[in-house]
Design an enzyme around this catalytic site. Sequence first.
Site, PDB file in Angstrom:
ATOM      1  N   GLU A 165       0.826  -1.222   0.000  1.00 36.84           N
ATOM      2  CA  GLU A 165       0.000   0.000   0.000  1.00 36.84           C
ATOM      3  C   GLU A 165       0.857   1.268   0.000  1.00 36.84           C
ATOM      4  O   GLU A 165       0.828   2.075   0.944  1.00 36.84           O
ATOM      5  CB  GLU A 165      -0.964  -0.002   1.184  1.00 36.84           C
ATOM      6  CG  GLU A 165      -2.016  -1.075   1.074  1.00 36.84           C
ATOM      7  CD  GLU A 165      -3.160  -0.897   2.071  1.00 36.84           C
ATOM      8  OE1 GLU A 165      -2.986  -0.191   3.069  1.00 36.84           O
ATOM      9  OE2 GLU A 165      -4.233  -1.474   1.830  1.00 36.84           O
ATOM     10  N   GLU A 324      -6.413  -7.899  -0.497  1.00 36.48           N
ATOM     11  CA  GLU A 324      -6.832  -7.901   0.916  1.00 36.48           C
ATOM     12  C   GLU A 324      -8.287  -7.476   1.016  1.00 36.48           C
ATOM     13  O   GLU A 324      -8.718  -6.549   0.328  1.00 36.48           O
ATOM     14  CB  GLU A 324      -6.053  -6.861   1.738  1.00 36.48           C
ATOM     15  CG  GLU A 324      -4.598  -7.098   1.927  1.00 36.48           C
ATOM     16  CD  GLU A 324      -3.972  -5.966   2.746  1.00 36.48           C
ATOM     17  OE1 GLU A 324      -4.694  -5.278   3.508  1.00 36.48           O
ATOM     18  OE2 GLU A 324      -2.761  -5.763   2.610  1.00 36.48           O
TER      19      GLU A 324
HETATM   20  C1  GLA Z   1      -4.066  -2.461   4.931  1.00 35.37           C
HETATM   21  C2  GLA Z   1      -2.682  -3.037   5.062  1.00 35.37           C
HETATM   22  C3  GLA Z   1      -2.625  -4.233   5.971  1.00 35.37           C
HETATM   23  C4  GLA Z   1      -3.464  -4.005   7.205  1.00 35.37           C
HETATM   24  C5  GLA Z   1      -4.864  -3.704   6.770  1.00 35.37           C
HETATM   25  C6  GLA Z   1      -5.813  -3.536   7.934  1.00 35.37           C
HETATM   26  O1  GLA Z   1      -4.785  -2.991   3.925  1.00 35.37           O
HETATM   27  O2  GLA Z   1      -2.133  -3.380   3.823  1.00 35.37           O
HETATM   28  O3  GLA Z   1      -1.269  -4.439   6.324  1.00 35.37           O
HETATM   29  O4  GLA Z   1      -2.949  -2.950   7.919  1.00 35.37           O
HETATM   30  O5  GLA Z   1      -4.868  -2.495   6.057  1.00 35.37           O
HETATM   31  O6  GLA Z   1      -7.114  -3.291   7.510  1.00 35.37           O
END
Ligand code: GLA
Length: 710
Positions: A165, A324
């Site tokens: 991210e 995710e």
């Molecule tokens: C993001 C991050 C993860 C985690 C999630 C929690 O997507 O990539 O590492 O912190 O948020 O929702």
Amino acid sequence: MDSNNTAAMDYITARLGSPEAPALAFGGDYNPEQWPEETWTEDVRLMREAGVNLVSVGIFSWSLLEPSEGAYEFGWLDRVLDLLHANGIRVDLANATASPPPWFSHKYPQSLPITADGVRHSYGSRQAFAASSPEYRRAAAALTEQIAGRYSDHPAVVMWHVHNEYGCHNQPDFSDGAAAGFRSWLERRYGSLDGLNTAWGTAFWSQRYSAWAEILPPRTSGTWVNPTQQLDFARYSSDELLECYKAEAAIIRSHSPHPVTTNFMGFNMGLHQPVDYWRWAEQMDVVSNDHYLIAEDRRNFQELAATADLTRGWAKGKPWLLMEHSTSAVNWQPRNIAKAPGELLRNSMQHVARGADGALFFQWRASRAGAEKFHSGLLPHTGTDTKVWREVVQLGQALRSLAEVSGSVVTGASGRVDVTIIHDTDARWASELDSHPSVDASNIAETRRWHDAFYRAGIPTDFRQSTDDLSGYRLVVAPMQYLLSDSGAANLDGYVRAGGHLVITYFSGIVDENDHIRLGSYPGAFSGLLGVQMEEFLPLRAGEAVRLSGFGPGTCWNELGKATTAEVLAVVDEGPAAGSPAVTRNHAGSGRAYYVATTLAPEGLSELLTVFCADAAVLPLIPELPANVEIGRRSKDGTDWTFCINHGTDDVRLPLPGAGLTGVELLSGADLNGGLSLAAGAVAVVRSRNSPLMGEPASPSTNHSIHSSH
Ligand code: GLA
């Protein structure tokens, strides 16, 4: 691997299953370093029980992999990857550069990012680095070289996960390093100070620059900093961060043929967290995205749908990967509402219906310690005798039943997606600049309103940029494209004149790419195409609405002006804009251009949509879609898969004929020869060949009911 999204996603699904029988991805982030080694055996046993086939490993492992500068320890990771391989679980291996270790930040404090107020971030959370830092780039490259070199031939690894991210916590950075980088970027963009002074309109407020060294990032100042400076800084910040990705991806590609990605964050990247995913997507082998529900929004599934469609836009319509989402609650919202029974399956199926070739989660095992210990996982703190675990196992089964969907593309009633929404990053960023006519005029909110209207109508929508080839679309909607480049404006104009149908909303085409007003009648770039001459913006008070002669009421905004050649479909009926056009239609070339000069409520927007769709011959996947039911379709080689998701609390019967609802329901294996009854909360995925034409009579047959699992 070339940046060819179809081939890259197929490469992965073939390795998760086989080339003859590819599998959809199922799994998530696996952080074994948070647990004693004995736990790993239980992890892989339970992964197998659930049908997990892909895990992302090593994302936040830098401090363990390189405990001190240049000293690497890979023993534990070797053992984890070997264990996963022995159990048939594939790995999306991270290069671990997302969270520099304390030793690094302590030794190189100049690598830490600085806020607009001049505050240097400390370390102790994650992503504590500035994109422009040479120390960070050197250390990240060295670590990437080690990991890619060591594991490129590991049989478990099938793809690479660069960083995590990008820009989530450290963007933008206003440090001196960023200032220097910004100046070089500006020199490349403008060539001369004269060019920059003109583009930034520095005659205003005595801002003329006489040397490059005088130029700074838009740090906190007494009041609004020059808007073009802010916009250029967002563009620069995205590019600077992208250089980090490109450097790390290049190292990986020099070692390994597996596809490379980094996980995006959907709509979340605004002016103040700038990453331009359209440009980034060009550098991805596979586009991947993370999505989290806005827990308190009772219709958050619509935001999910919009994000999934946008992700498919970045992937240029090809399959993408949901890197995710969450099995239940997250930890970072004010009130972290747990998912309702069945919501996990519905959410995952929404993503698959909209082009994801898999559903991955953050994270495998809910953490015991650390900032995210209240974030759900596939395996909850409370073990396997739980709602979450049962639903995880159920989802694994569902994804196996749907394996044949992999590699297919999203389609609409005509056999392709007929509608696209324009979503330029520059338009969004520029619309979020300060000192505009109304804080309520929001590019994202308007975009969402239009997407929601198509969603409710059961009409699939793509997302594209104003400069993309739009010729395949019957209907194009450009919601609040405040900033439009000359080439974007010309492209939209050409699309209409060649026979397309284009809807433009208020506050579109107002400025050029330097954020300079397009002079003449509003909306500057489109006044001629739309056949309207608007003269003044009349934003409304908070909560105020104006009566319209049709499709009303209007909120947020209306305008004073007149139609020139356009047919007026509705006028403002009261207030200072009374008699001015609110909705218009104009013939231009062999197409039509429509103007909507206010924000319409959902009912009015739905009504207006029927006008546009009738003109443009756009049909829904199913006529009269019941409220709260989502429909989507994917197709490949003459086979359609129709996804029906009941988000509501009422059982519904989906009307036939239409939308290919004859065939086999893949989650239950049931034969469907007629109607489909879908219980509250239930999901059905129907495979059919040669879907019946709309309007064809339904064959008399049995009716199958899909029950919710709860
Ligand atoms: C993001 C991050 C993860 C985690 C999630 C929690 O997507 O990539 O590492 O912190 O948020 O929702």
